[in-house]
Design a protein around this motif. Structure first.
Motif, mmCIF file in Angstrom:
data_model
loop_
_atom_site.group_PDB
_atom_site.id
_atom_site.type_symbol
_atom_site.label_atom_id
_atom_site.label_comp_id
_atom_site.label_asym_id
_atom_site.label_seq_id
_atom_site.Cartn_x
_atom_site.Cartn_y
_atom_site.Cartn_z
ATOM 1 N N ASP A 123 152.293 32.538 72.625
ATOM 2 C CA ASP A 123 151.889 32.614 74.031
ATOM 3 C C ASP A 123 150.740 33.598 74.211
ATOM 4 O OD1 ASP A 123 153.710 30.727 74.970
ATOM 5 O OD2 ASP A 123 155.263 32.237 75.350
ATOM 6 N N LYS A 124 150.820 34.728 73.510
ATOM 7 C CA LYS A 124 149.747 35.727 73.582
ATOM 8 C C LYS A 124 148.419 35.137 73.118
ATOM 9 C CE LYS A 124 151.658 40.135 72.775
ATOM 10 N NZ LYS A 124 151.902 41.245 71.886
ATOM 11 N N MET A 125 148.466 34.410 72.008
ATOM 12 C CA MET A 125 147.240 33.804 71.474
ATOM 13 C C MET A 125 146.678 32.771 72.446
ATOM 14 S SD MET A 125 148.062 33.728 67.346
ATOM 15 C CE MET A 125 147.889 32.012 67.294
ATOM 16 N N ALA A 126 147.549 31.993 73.053
ATOM 17 C CA ALA A 126 147.091 30.994 74.030
ATOM 18 C C ALA A 126 146.464 31.678 75.235
ATOM 19 C CB ALA A 126 148.260 30.110 74.462
ATOM 20 N N ILE A 127 147.081 32.747 75.725
ATOM 21 C CA ILE A 127 146.537 33.485 76.870
ATOM 22 C C ILE A 127 145.195 34.112 76.497
ATOM 23 C CG2 ILE A 127 146.888 35.464 78.425
ATOM 24 C CD1 ILE A 127 148.628 32.964 79.036
ATOM 25 N N MET A 128 145.091 34.670 75.307
ATOM 26 C CA MET A 128 143.821 35.265 74.871
ATOM 27 C C MET A 128 142.721 34.209 74.777
ATOM 28 S SD MET A 128 143.997 38.462 74.732
ATOM 29 C CE MET A 128 142.367 38.637 74.095
ATOM 30 N N ASP A 129 143.046 33.035 74.275
ATOM 31 C CA ASP A 129 142.066 31.961 74.155
ATOM 32 C C ASP A 129 141.540 31.567 75.543
ATOM 33 O OD1 ASP A 129 140.594 30.329 72.448
ATOM 34 O OD2 ASP A 129 142.045 28.690 72.524
ATOM 35 N N ILE A 130 142.455 31.413 76.479
ATOM 36 C CA ILE A 130 142.060 31.067 77.852
ATOM 37 C C ILE A 130 141.281 32.218 78.484
ATOM 38 C CG2 ILE A 130 142.877 30.458 80.166
ATOM 39 C CD1 ILE A 130 145.336 29.175 78.773
ATOM 40 N N PHE A 164 137.705 31.970 80.102
ATOM 41 C CA PHE A 164 137.585 32.259 81.525
ATOM 42 C C PHE A 164 136.581 33.392 81.775
ATOM 43 C CE2 PHE A 164 139.171 33.898 85.644
ATOM 44 C CZ PHE A 164 139.108 32.728 86.375
ATOM 45 N N LEU A 165 136.617 34.418 80.948
ATOM 46 C CA LEU A 165 135.668 35.523 81.080
ATOM 47 C C LEU A 165 134.241 35.024 80.865
ATOM 48 C CD1 LEU A 165 135.133 38.524 81.567
ATOM 49 C CD2 LEU A 165 135.562 38.901 79.122
ATOM 50 N N ASP A 166 134.047 34.162 79.873
ATOM 51 C CA ASP A 166 132.723 33.550 79.679
ATOM 52 C C ASP A 166 132.274 32.823 80.933
ATOM 53 O OD1 ASP A 166 132.063 34.354 77.117
ATOM 54 O OD2 ASP A 166 132.669 32.466 76.161
ATOM 55 N N GLN A 167 133.173 32.041 81.521
ATOM 56 C CA GLN A 167 132.808 31.271 82.720
ATOM 57 C C GLN A 167 132.430 32.201 83.870
ATOM 58 O OE1 GLN A 167 132.444 27.913 82.099
ATOM 59 N NE2 GLN A 167 133.054 28.754 80.121
ATOM 60 N N LEU A 168 133.163 33.300 84.022
ATOM 61 C CA LEU A 168 132.836 34.290 85.049
ATOM 62 C C LEU A 168 131.449 34.884 84.802
ATOM 63 C CD1 LEU A 168 136.282 36.124 85.216
ATOM 64 C CD2 LEU A 168 135.232 34.883 87.124
ATOM 65 N N SER A 200 139.129 23.177 76.661
ATOM 66 C CA SER A 200 139.058 23.926 75.402
ATOM 67 C C SER A 200 137.815 23.551 74.595
ATOM 68 C CB SER A 200 140.326 23.744 74.575
ATOM 69 O OG SER A 200 140.465 22.402 74.182
ATOM 70 N N ALA A 201 137.331 22.330 74.746
ATOM 71 C CA ALA A 201 136.110 21.915 74.050
ATOM 72 C C ALA A 201 134.882 22.651 74.584
ATOM 73 C CB ALA A 201 135.909 20.410 74.190
ATOM 74 N N MET A 234 143.341 43.136 82.956
ATOM 75 C CA MET A 234 144.638 42.990 83.607
ATOM 76 C C MET A 234 144.556 41.977 84.748
ATOM 77 S SD MET A 234 147.770 43.663 83.390
ATOM 78 C CE MET A 234 147.625 44.850 82.089
ATOM 79 N N ALA A 235 143.480 42.003 85.513
ATOM 80 C CA ALA A 235 143.320 41.053 86.619
ATOM 81 C C ALA A 235 143.242 39.620 86.093
ATOM 82 C CB ALA A 235 142.072 41.389 87.429
ATOM 83 N N ILE A 236 142.534 39.431 85.004
ATOM 84 C CA ILE A 236 142.417 38.081 84.431
ATOM 85 C C ILE A 236 143.756 37.641 83.847
ATOM 86 C CG2 ILE A 236 141.291 36.708 82.632
ATOM 87 C CD1 ILE A 236 138.736 38.402 83.218
ATOM 88 N N TYR A 237 144.456 38.547 83.153
ATOM 89 C CA TYR A 237 145.794 38.214 82.637
ATOM 90 C C TYR A 237 146.724 37.837 83.784
ATOM 91 C CZ TYR A 237 144.641 40.494 78.136
ATOM 92 O OH TYR A 237 144.082 40.851 76.951
#
Length: 179
Positions: free
Chosen positions: A82-89, A93-97, A130-131, A57-60
């Motif tokens: 939009d949901k798919m785009a948010i999930m992709d990001i 983002f979670l990986d980067q964290l 995205s790459a 929820m915090a990341i969303y």
């Protein structure tokens, strides 16, 4: 020209304000348009990398705020694209964290996105980042499993790094301040 730069800077500040609005209440930390992954305090990072509804929820909240799509609680009401785009990001983002958490433990090297403003990671995801969504940092030569990593086929090294995530999560779960 200065007016254009001021407008761009102001837009960046407003985007950051929208993205970090809930985080300012949620975490005992201040954020702005220049906040990078490496600027997150250990307690905030520890909460964000853990699996579960609270961290999701915090990341969303952050991503949807940056993208101007409302609050994180609206995620389930978004259109499918939009949901798919948010999930992709979100996955990126979670990986980067998590890579940042590993970097702090001294486990990995080569985490260039740690120094990029978090707002940019989200706002410029499609055009610029995205790459990077399948890239992983390299294991540090000081890590106890470094020899095993070197013997791993190069194409399997990203999986090797990702298999370290559960161990890293346990360390942060037990002692976020010592991680």
């Amino acid at each position: 020209m200065a007016k254009i730069l001021d407008m761009k800077e102001m837009r960046q500040q407003l985007t950051a304000k929208r993205g970090f609005e809930e985080w300012t209440r949620r975490f005992a930390q201040t954020f702005d348009e220049n906040t990078r992954l490496m600027d997150l305090d250990d307690a905030t990072l520890a909460k964000l990398i853990q699996p579960g509804e609270e961290s999701s929820m915090a990341i969303y909240e952050f991503i949807m705020g940056v993208k101007g799509l409302g609050t994180g609680t609206r995620f389930h009401f978004l259109e499918n694209l939009d949901k798919m785009a948010i999930m992709d990001i979100t996955l990126f983002f979670l990986d980067q964290l998590r890579f940042e958490a590993m970097r702090r433990l001294g486990w990995v090297e080569g985490t260039p996105n740690s120094s990029v403003p978090m707002v940019d990671l989200v706002a410029q995801f499609a055009d610029r980042f995205s790459a990077d969504k399948h890239r992983t940092p390299t294991l540090s030569s000081s890590h106890p499993r470094y020899k095993e990593y070197l013997q791993t086929f190069e194409g399997d090294r990203p999986s090797f790094i990702r298999r370290l995530i559960p161990e890293m999560l346990e360390i942060y779960k037990e002692n976020p301040e010592e991680a």
